[in-house]
Motif scaffolding. Structure first.
Motif, PDB file in Angstrom:
ATOM      1  N   ARG A  47      -1.537 -17.120 -65.074  1.00  0.00           N
ATOM      2  CA  ARG A  47      -0.742 -16.419 -65.914  1.00  0.00           C
ATOM      3  C   ARG A  47       0.884 -17.182 -65.941  1.00  0.00           C
ATOM      4  NH1 ARG A  47       3.844 -13.781 -67.005  1.00  0.00           N
ATOM      5  NH2 ARG A  47       3.912 -11.451 -66.984  1.00  0.00           N
ATOM      6  N   ARG A  48       1.103 -17.607 -64.774  1.00  0.00           N
ATOM      7  CA  ARG A  48       2.577 -18.318 -64.599  1.00  0.00           C
ATOM      8  C   ARG A  48       2.448 -19.627 -65.484  1.00  0.00           C
ATOM      9  NH1 ARG A  48       3.276 -18.930 -58.507  1.00  0.00           N
ATOM     10  NH2 ARG A  48       1.787 -20.379 -58.785  1.00  0.00           N
ATOM     11  N   ARG A  49       1.382 -20.276 -65.448  1.00  0.00           N
ATOM     12  CA  ARG A  49       1.412 -21.479 -65.986  1.00  0.00           C
ATOM     13  C   ARG A  49       1.694 -21.306 -67.662  1.00  0.00           C
ATOM     14  NH1 ARG A  49      -1.880 -26.250 -66.288  1.00  0.00           N
ATOM     15  NH2 ARG A  49      -1.682 -26.369 -63.916  1.00  0.00           N
ATOM     16  N   TYR A  50       1.022 -20.447 -68.124  1.00  0.00           N
ATOM     17  CA  TYR A  50       1.138 -20.193 -69.648  1.00  0.00           C
ATOM     18  C   TYR A  50       2.220 -19.213 -70.041  1.00  0.00           C
ATOM     19  CZ  TYR A  50      -3.219 -23.011 -69.622  1.00  0.00           C
ATOM     20  OH  TYR A  50      -4.039 -23.847 -69.488  1.00  0.00           O
ATOM     21  N   PHE A  51       2.693 -18.177 -69.305  1.00  0.00           N
ATOM     22  CA  PHE A  51       3.571 -17.299 -69.668  1.00  0.00           C
ATOM     23  C   PHE A  51       4.752 -17.071 -68.650  1.00  0.00           C
ATOM     24  CE2 PHE A  51      -0.707 -16.350 -71.583  1.00  0.00           C
ATOM     25  CZ  PHE A  51      -0.321 -16.018 -72.693  1.00  0.00           C
ATOM     26  N   GLY A  52       4.674 -18.048 -67.479  1.00  0.00           N
ATOM     27  CA  GLY A  52       5.878 -17.843 -66.521  1.00  0.00           C
ATOM     28  C   GLY A  52       5.914 -16.336 -66.031  1.00  0.00           C
ATOM     29  N   ARG A  53       7.254 -16.062 -66.073  1.00  0.00           N
ATOM     30  CA  ARG A  53       7.126 -14.488 -65.392  1.00  0.00           C
ATOM     31  C   ARG A  53       7.823 -13.684 -66.485  1.00  0.00           C
ATOM     32  NH1 ARG A  53       7.690 -13.796 -59.918  1.00  0.00           N
ATOM     33  NH2 ARG A  53       7.293 -15.639 -58.584  1.00  0.00           N
ATOM     34  N   LYS A  54       7.539 -14.047 -67.813  1.00  0.00           N
ATOM     35  CA  LYS A  54       8.186 -13.367 -69.157  1.00  0.00           C
ATOM     36  C   LYS A  54       6.903 -12.165 -69.296  1.00  0.00           C
ATOM     37  CE  LYS A  54      11.849 -15.703 -70.050  1.00  0.00           C
ATOM     38  NZ  LYS A  54      11.998 -16.626 -71.135  1.00  0.00           N
ATOM     39  N   VAL A  55       7.348 -11.052 -69.681  1.00  0.00           N
ATOM     40  CA  VAL A  55       6.749  -9.783 -70.255  1.00  0.00           C
ATOM     41  C   VAL A  55       6.885  -9.424 -71.522  1.00  0.00           C
ATOM     42  CG1 VAL A  55       5.925  -7.650 -69.650  1.00  0.00           C
ATOM     43  CG2 VAL A  55       6.541  -9.172 -67.772  1.00  0.00           C
ATOM     44  N   ARG A  56       6.066  -9.385 -72.361  1.00  0.00           N
ATOM     45  CA  ARG A  56       6.417  -8.912 -73.797  1.00  0.00           C
ATOM     46  C   ARG A  56       6.109  -7.581 -73.873  1.00  0.00           C
ATOM     47  NH1 ARG A  56       4.149 -13.222 -78.364  1.00  0.00           N
ATOM     48  NH2 ARG A  56       5.682 -14.841 -77.908  1.00  0.00           N
ATOM     49  N   LEU A  57       7.070  -6.872 -74.573  1.00  0.00           N
ATOM     50  CA  LEU A  57       6.673  -5.163 -74.907  1.00  0.00           C
ATOM     51  C   LEU A  57       6.312  -4.844 -76.228  1.00  0.00           C
ATOM     52  CD1 LEU A  57      10.239  -3.953 -72.988  1.00  0.00           C
ATOM     53  CD2 LEU A  57       7.722  -4.725 -72.149  1.00  0.00           C
ATOM     54  N   GLN A  58       5.592  -3.883 -76.488  1.00  0.00           N
ATOM     55  CA  GLN A  58       5.056  -3.421 -77.697  1.00  0.00           C
ATOM     56  C   GLN A  58       5.160  -2.201 -77.607  1.00  0.00           C
ATOM     57  OE1 GLN A  58       1.904  -5.663 -79.649  1.00  0.00           O
ATOM     58  NE2 GLN A  58       0.846  -3.786 -80.310  1.00  0.00           N
ATOM     59  N   MET A  59       5.387  -1.398 -78.909  1.00  0.00           N
ATOM     60  CA  MET A  59       5.676  -0.074 -78.940  1.00  0.00           C
ATOM     61  C   MET A  59       4.607   0.560 -80.179  1.00  0.00           C
ATOM     62  SD  MET A  59       8.622   2.575 -79.679  1.00  0.00           S
ATOM     63  CE  MET A  59       8.301   3.152 -81.259  1.00  0.00           C
ATOM     64  N   VAL A 299       5.150   0.444 -74.262  1.00  0.00           N
ATOM     65  CA  VAL A 299       6.494   1.252 -73.775  1.00  0.00           C
ATOM     66  C   VAL A 299       6.357   2.578 -74.572  1.00  0.00           C
ATOM     67  CG1 VAL A 299       7.889  -0.628 -73.019  1.00  0.00           C
ATOM     68  CG2 VAL A 299       8.213   0.241 -75.376  1.00  0.00           C
ATOM     69  N   ASN A 300       6.997   3.639 -73.977  1.00  0.00           N
ATOM     70  CA  ASN A 300       7.153   4.988 -74.686  1.00  0.00           C
ATOM     71  C   ASN A 300       5.672   5.656 -75.089  1.00  0.00           C
ATOM     72  OD1 ASN A 300       9.876   4.527 -74.390  1.00  0.00           O
ATOM     73  ND2 ASN A 300       9.987   3.317 -76.513  1.00  0.00           N
ATOM     74  N   GLY A 307       3.524   8.097 -71.933  1.00  0.00           N
ATOM     75  CA  GLY A 307       3.451   6.942 -71.116  1.00  0.00           C
ATOM     76  C   GLY A 307       4.927   6.628 -70.539  1.00  0.00           C
ATOM     77  N   GLN A 308       4.972   5.509 -70.083  1.00  0.00           N
ATOM     78  CA  GLN A 308       6.360   5.128 -69.408  1.00  0.00           C
ATOM     79  C   GLN A 308       7.484   5.007 -70.310  1.00  0.00           C
ATOM     80  OE1 GLN A 308       5.683   1.710 -66.790  1.00  0.00           O
ATOM     81  NE2 GLN A 308       6.751   2.819 -64.974  1.00  0.00           N
ATOM     82  N   PRO A 309       8.731   5.775 -70.370  1.00  0.00           N
ATOM     83  CA  PRO A 309       9.707   5.415 -71.248  1.00  0.00           C
ATOM     84  C   PRO A 309      10.154   3.782 -71.110  1.00  0.00           C
ATOM     85  CG  PRO A 309      10.208   7.138 -69.863  1.00  0.00           C
ATOM     86  CD  PRO A 309       8.955   6.624 -69.315  1.00  0.00           C
ATOM     87  N   ALA A 310      10.926   3.209 -71.995  1.00  0.00           N
ATOM     88  CA  ALA A 310      11.115   2.004 -71.814  1.00  0.00           C
ATOM     89  C   ALA A 310      11.996   1.795 -70.809  1.00  0.00           C
ATOM     90  CB  ALA A 310      11.860   1.511 -73.131  1.00  0.00           C
ATOM     91  N   PRO A 311      13.195   2.417 -70.396  1.00  0.00           N
ATOM     92  CA  PRO A 311      13.902   2.078 -69.290  1.00  0.00           C
ATOM     93  C   PRO A 311      13.199   1.907 -67.996  1.00  0.00           C
ATOM     94  CG  PRO A 311      15.277   3.737 -70.742  1.00  0.00           C
ATOM     95  CD  PRO A 311      13.566   3.558 -71.134  1.00  0.00           C
ATOM     96  N   ASP A 312      12.227   2.740 -67.826  1.00  0.00           N
ATOM     97  CA  ASP A 312      11.339   2.818 -66.587  1.00  0.00           C
ATOM     98  C   ASP A 312      10.613   1.281 -66.623  1.00  0.00           C
ATOM     99  OD1 ASP A 312      12.674   5.113 -65.882  1.00  0.00           O
ATOM    100  OD2 ASP A 312      10.552   6.137 -66.349  1.00  0.00           O
ATOM    101  N   VAL A 313      10.092   1.030 -67.872  1.00  0.00           N
ATOM    102  CA  VAL A 313       9.456  -0.373 -67.873  1.00  0.00           C
ATOM    103  C   VAL A 313      10.115  -1.288 -67.437  1.00  0.00           C
ATOM    104  CG1 VAL A 313       7.833  -1.777 -69.346  1.00  0.00           C
ATOM    105  CG2 VAL A 313       7.604   0.772 -69.406  1.00  0.00           C
ATOM    106  N   TRP A 314      11.419  -1.326 -68.161  1.00  0.00           N
ATOM    107  CA  TRP A 314      12.497  -2.501 -67.810  1.00  0.00           C
ATOM    108  C   TRP A 314      12.652  -2.702 -66.235  1.00  0.00           C
ATOM    109  CZ3 TRP A 314      16.647  -0.471 -71.695  1.00  0.00           C
ATOM    110  CH2 TRP A 314      16.166  -0.425 -72.893  1.00  0.00           C
ATOM    111  N   LYS A 315      12.858  -1.583 -65.663  1.00  0.00           N
ATOM    112  CA  LYS A 315      12.976  -1.593 -64.301  1.00  0.00           C
ATOM    113  C   LYS A 315      11.963  -1.997 -63.464  1.00  0.00           C
ATOM    114  CE  LYS A 315      15.925  -0.805 -60.749  1.00  0.00           C
ATOM    115  NZ  LYS A 315      16.951  -1.647 -60.515  1.00  0.00           N
TER     116      LYS A 315
END
Length: 338
Positions: A47-59, A299-300, A307-315
């Protein structure tokens, strides 16, 4: 020590674009629970090789709810469900635009418009297309649509309107599919994916785990997706809803969910893998660990379950030492090879 060597060999093969053998894949699913951190570490190297530590969100936007003709046993909106859900027709354009604005404010890169039913009516394609055009004029967000079974003309019209991606899941193995749905066939799902690809739409295709399937079915799904070559794989875990045929099917452990995510990361090293519906119900306090193999989350909430609200996911992402991927200068899907 032998287990450590095996997990690392899975990582090495994934980084070389060499698929695991079926026996190796089965061994990932049956890994002892007390080896889970070592397995996650091996998946994270990929995962780190291709996506680093980034996380994509979708709603998600449930743009039409209930009154579906299909008998999908997992779904609270199906014709055989007695679940007490909201039921309404297609939302007006303004409501879909409001959802897109909320998605953008939630740091989501993609907004997914979902409707219930076997497939969209022509007028629904028209109305969704109008909404998509309006969203694209005003809001910098990618659009995914999950509209049921599509024909080629419908897929082309959605592409012309500005839709970026179509979601249509295989859900489970071809063998097990008749056990969860009898009103359409597994091949109907593959046909919709072909129509979307022929229209030059990106493909989002995954499954639902925890519906009573066996390990062989999980493996069949994972390997079938190698042929589908989706840009994104959403992995849902069943959140059983009272009033559906699968209301008593609730035997997934957080550890089982994480092993499945690791397996899909090894087999699909460069593909966006999303922890989708059922995340909160099945992973519980181990949710953050899912981001070691996966690189995307919702998120949301979902269609009829919270599901988890967006601010909780960010945290959660921040506390893990990861980072929300807020923008991407590349075209949709670029650099995310399937």
């Amino acid at each position: 020590m032998m287990h450590d060597v095996f997990y690392q060999s899975c990582s090495v093969k994934a980084l070389r674009d060499e698929p695991l053998t079926r026996d190796e894949a089965a061994a990932v699913l049956s890994a002892p629970d007390d080896h889970l951190l070592k397995l996650l570490d091996a998946a994270f190297a990929v995962r780190r090789r291709y996506f680093g530590r980034k996380v994509r969100l979708q709603m998600l936007q449930n743009a039409k709810s209930g009154a579906c003709q299909e008998d999908c046993h997992y779904c609270s909106q199906s014709s055989i469900s007695t679940a007490p859900i909201e039921r309404y027709g297609l939302l007006p354009r303004e409501a879909m635009m409001a959802g897109a604005k909320q998605a953008a404010a939630s740091k989501a890169q993609r907004y997914c418009i979902v409707i219930s039913g076997r497939g969209p009516l022509d007028r629904e394609i028209d109305e969704i297309s109008e909404a998509v055009r309006a969203i694209k004029r005003d809001i910098p967000i990618q659009i995914c649509c999950s509209l049921g079974l599509l024909n080629g003309e419908q897929a082309r019209r959605l592409k012309a309107a500005g839709v970026d991606r179509i979601n249509h899941n295989l859900n489970t193995s071809e063998r097990y599919h008749p056990s969860i749905c009898t009103t359409h066939a597994y091949q109907d799902r593959l046909a919709t994916i072909r129509h979307a690809r022929d229209a030059n739409l990106e493909i989002c295709c995954g499954g639902i785990l925890g519906m009573g399937e066996q390990d062989e079915d999980v493996l069949d799904l994972a390997y079938a997706l190698l042929d589908v070559r989706p840009h994104s794989i959403p992995l849902n875990t069943l959140h059983p809803v009272q009033g559906t045929p699968l209301e008593g099917c609730d035997d997934l452990s957080p550890q089982r969910c994480l092993k499945i995510l690791c397996l899909f990361r090894f087999l699909h090293p460069k593909t966006e893998i999303r922890v989708a519906g059922g995340r909160e119900h099945n992973l519980r306090w181990l949710q953050p660990l899912s981001l070691y193999p996966a690189d995307s989350v919702f998120v949301n909430g979902y269609l009829t379950t919270p599901g988890q609200p967006a601010p909780d996911v960010w945290k959660m992402i921040e506390d893990l030492g990861f980072e929300v991927e807020v923008q991407d200068d590349q075209p949709a899907g670029a650099g995310r090879e399937a």
